[in-house]
Every structure is written in structure tokens, then in C-alpha cells.
Design a protein around this motif. Structure first.
Motif, PDB file in Angstrom:
ATOM      1  N   ALA A  22     109.104  32.860  63.897  1.00  0.00           N
ATOM      2  CA  ALA A  22     110.321  32.417  64.570  1.00  0.00           C
ATOM      3  C   ALA A  22     109.900  31.604  65.791  1.00  0.00           C
ATOM      4  CB  ALA A  22     111.183  33.608  64.985  1.00  0.00           C
ATOM      5  N   ALA A  29     116.344  34.442  62.495  1.00  0.00           N
ATOM      6  CA  ALA A  29     115.601  35.533  61.865  1.00  0.00           C
ATOM      7  C   ALA A  29     116.545  36.633  61.390  1.00  0.00           C
ATOM      8  CB  ALA A  29     114.577  36.098  62.850  1.00  0.00           C
ATOM      9  N   ARG A  42     118.250  35.641  58.175  1.00  0.00           N
ATOM     10  CA  ARG A  42     117.343  35.744  57.031  1.00  0.00           C
ATOM     11  C   ARG A  42     117.191  37.195  56.583  1.00  0.00           C
ATOM     12  NH1 ARG A  42     111.332  33.009  56.535  1.00  0.00           N
ATOM     13  NH2 ARG A  42     110.531  34.318  54.845  1.00  0.00           N
ATOM     14  N   ILE A  46     107.137  38.001  62.380  1.00  0.00           N
ATOM     15  CA  ILE A  46     107.880  39.136  61.861  1.00  0.00           C
ATOM     16  C   ILE A  46     107.248  39.561  60.545  1.00  0.00           C
ATOM     17  CG2 ILE A  46     110.130  39.942  61.043  1.00  0.00           C
ATOM     18  CD1 ILE A  46     111.267  37.664  62.952  1.00  0.00           C
TER      19      ILE A  46
END
Length: 294
Positions: free
Chosen positions: A223, A32, A35, A288
């Protein structure tokens, strides 16, 4: 002496559990972090609001070091957590021996509407499972958004799928204990929110909250955290601590039979001690939610 918190939880007392959770989440959250950092300009400033033990910021620092460097700002209202986060991020970054990454620690409370004026404008503001502990969650999202510079990215880790770690039939008590434990946890969460002074309802989801805070390009991604049985060596201790916390926070939601079962699972000298099992696993997902400040 525990620091004041709006949810009346002694977060410093939960430091060991936070460290363990960071370790088990590491692979998923590193992905995450990669990214999110990929969407930032060179040498960005990242602010981690409610940094806890510093797990996510270690991933941010590693990603920045692999690129052109940058700055990580740790913010927490609990001094013991802030000290631990600063030490952890600095130690792990130093061990990498790469890249010009600066790490700063600032004692601050997300409930303070003046907080953005004490922080550097951020290219990325990260807040993981902290907003839901504040009285006015929508106002807190607005404060998070105000920390971002124009064009900056805001990322909230909230919600997701409940983590599971136990087989259906444990050989003691009624099968399906974990389902009832998660239901008890949900009731505890309701009570936690009701116990926060001047709590304000937020009867809509996190993407709507980001939109109401004036952010654009609102989106979400997941995630996945998955450790199949028997899992890493640290998993057994994590599960023992997880069940013990549920007994403490939600024990009054258990039936007498389930309380007896939980006591048996936590008895290290008993035949049903959960820490001795080889069929434990960890499976869950974090969500997220992202948006940009115009």
C-alpha cells in the motif's frame, strides 16, 4: 496513568500522532480495506487487533456499509486508544448514514493466548504494526490466526518501506540527515525488542510466520502512501512530531552535529524550523501479509 505495554511505550501519549498518521495514510489504507473486504462473505465480522486510534476500522466500516453491512470489533490493550477508536469509527459511520454496521470495543491484549476465546470468530482478522511489539512474535501470529474462523482471512501489516519526508540538503548540518535518522530509528527498534521481557527471536519473514501458524494461500501486497510536496496542511505538524519522536527515542544514536541540526529543525523561532518548509513530502509503503485459516 499509562497502561502497561510489553514494549514500555506509553501509547496513549502518542494518540495525536496516531490520529495524524491515520489521516495521511487514509487513501492508501482505504484501498487496502476495499481489497480485503471484497474477499469476504456477505455481512462479515472483522476483528481489528491493536486498533490504535481506529483509522483502519473506519475504512472497514465504510466498505461494509457500502455492501450488505457487518460487524467491526475493535481490540486494544490501551483503554485511551480503544475509547478513541470506538468514538472515531462510530462517528464516521454515523455520518455516512448507510448500512447496518455494528461496532464493538473489547479491551484485550494480543499477548494473552486466551484472547481468541473472548472474541467472536472472524471472517477477517487485521493486525497492523502490533505483533512486532510482543515478546514472542510467532506465538502472537498464532493467536491472531486463532481469532479467524475456518476459511477466515488473516492480514498483518508489518514491514514495508521506511517513510521519507525531508529533502536531502536542508541548508543546515550535513546533507543526508534523514538517512542517518532512519539508521538511528533502526537501532532504537533493536533496543526496543531487546528491552521486551523474555523476547524471542524470529529470524525469518512475515510470510514464513503465517505459514508456520498453519495458514494457507499466504501472499503479500503493498500500500503506497505518497503526498508530494508541499503536501496537505497537516503534513508539517506530522513531520515536526516525527522528528521530535526520533530525537526522544534515538537521540543517543545521533552525532553531536546531527543533534544540533535536529534542534535547529525543531526550533519554531529559528530560521531552519522544519514546520515552515514548503518542500516536505511523505513517501513510503506498507506491506500487508495475508493467509487463510484452513
Amino acid at each position: 496513568m499509562p497502561a502497561h505495554t510489553h514494549d514500555h511505550i506509553d501509547w496513549a501519549d502518542r494518540l495525536a500522532h496516531l490520529r495524524a498518521a491515520d489521516a495521511l495514510d487514509a487513501v492508501a489504507m482505504a484501498t487496502a480495506a476495499r481489497r480485503l473486504v471484497a474477499a469476504l462473505p456477505p455481512r462479515p465480522t472483522i476483528v481489528d487487533l491493536g486498533c490504535g486510534a481506529g483509522g483502519m476500522s473506519t475504512h472497514f466500516a465504510r466498505e461494509l456499509a457500502a455492501l450488505s453491512g457487518g460487524t467491526v470489533v475493535l481490540v486494544d490493550a490501551t483503554p485511551a486508544l480503544l475509547e478513541e477508536a470506538e468514538r472515531t469509527v462510530a462517528d464516521k459511520h454515523a455520518a455516512q448514514g448507510r448500512g447496518p454496521v455494528q461496532v464493538h470495543a473489547i479491551l484485550g491484549d494480543l499477548a494473552d493466548t486466551g484472547l481468541p476465546h473472548t472474541l467472536p470468530p472472524a471472517d477477517l482478522v487485521w493486525a497492523s504494526h502490533v505483533v512486532h511489539h510482543l515478546a514472542d512474535q510467532q506465538a502472537a501470529v498464532g493467536t491472531v490466526a486463532a481469532v479467524a474462523k475456518p476459511g477466515g482471512l488473516v492480514a498483518l501489516a508489518e514491514g514495508g518501506l521506511d517513510f521519507r519526508c525531508l529533502p536531502w540538503d536542508l541548508g543546515v548540518g550535513r546533507p543526508g540527515l534523514e538517512n542517518r535518522m532512519l539508521a538511528a530509528q533502526a537501532e532504537w527498534f533493536i533496543g526496543m525488542r531487546e528491552g521486551i521481557d523474555s523476547a524471542v527471536p524470529m529470524p525469518y519473514g512475515w510470510p514464513v510466520a503465517l505459514d508456520r501458524a498453519g495458514l494457507t494461500e499466504v501472499d503479500s501486497f503493498g500500500a503506497l502512501v505518497h503526498h508530494p510536496s508541499p503536501g496537505p496542511d497537516s503534513l508539517a505538524d506530522y513531520v515536526v512530531n516525527r522528528i521530535d519522536r526520533l530525537r526522544e527515542f534515538a537521540g543517543d544514536q545521533f552525532t553531536a552535529e546531527d543533534r544540533t541540526t535536529v534542534d535547529a529543525l525543531l526550533d519554531p523561532d529559528g530560521p531552519h524550523f522544519v514546520g515552515a518548509r514548503r518542500d516536505l513530502y511523505l513517501l513510503g509503503a506498507k506491506t500487508i501479509h495475508c493467509g487463510r485459516r484452513p
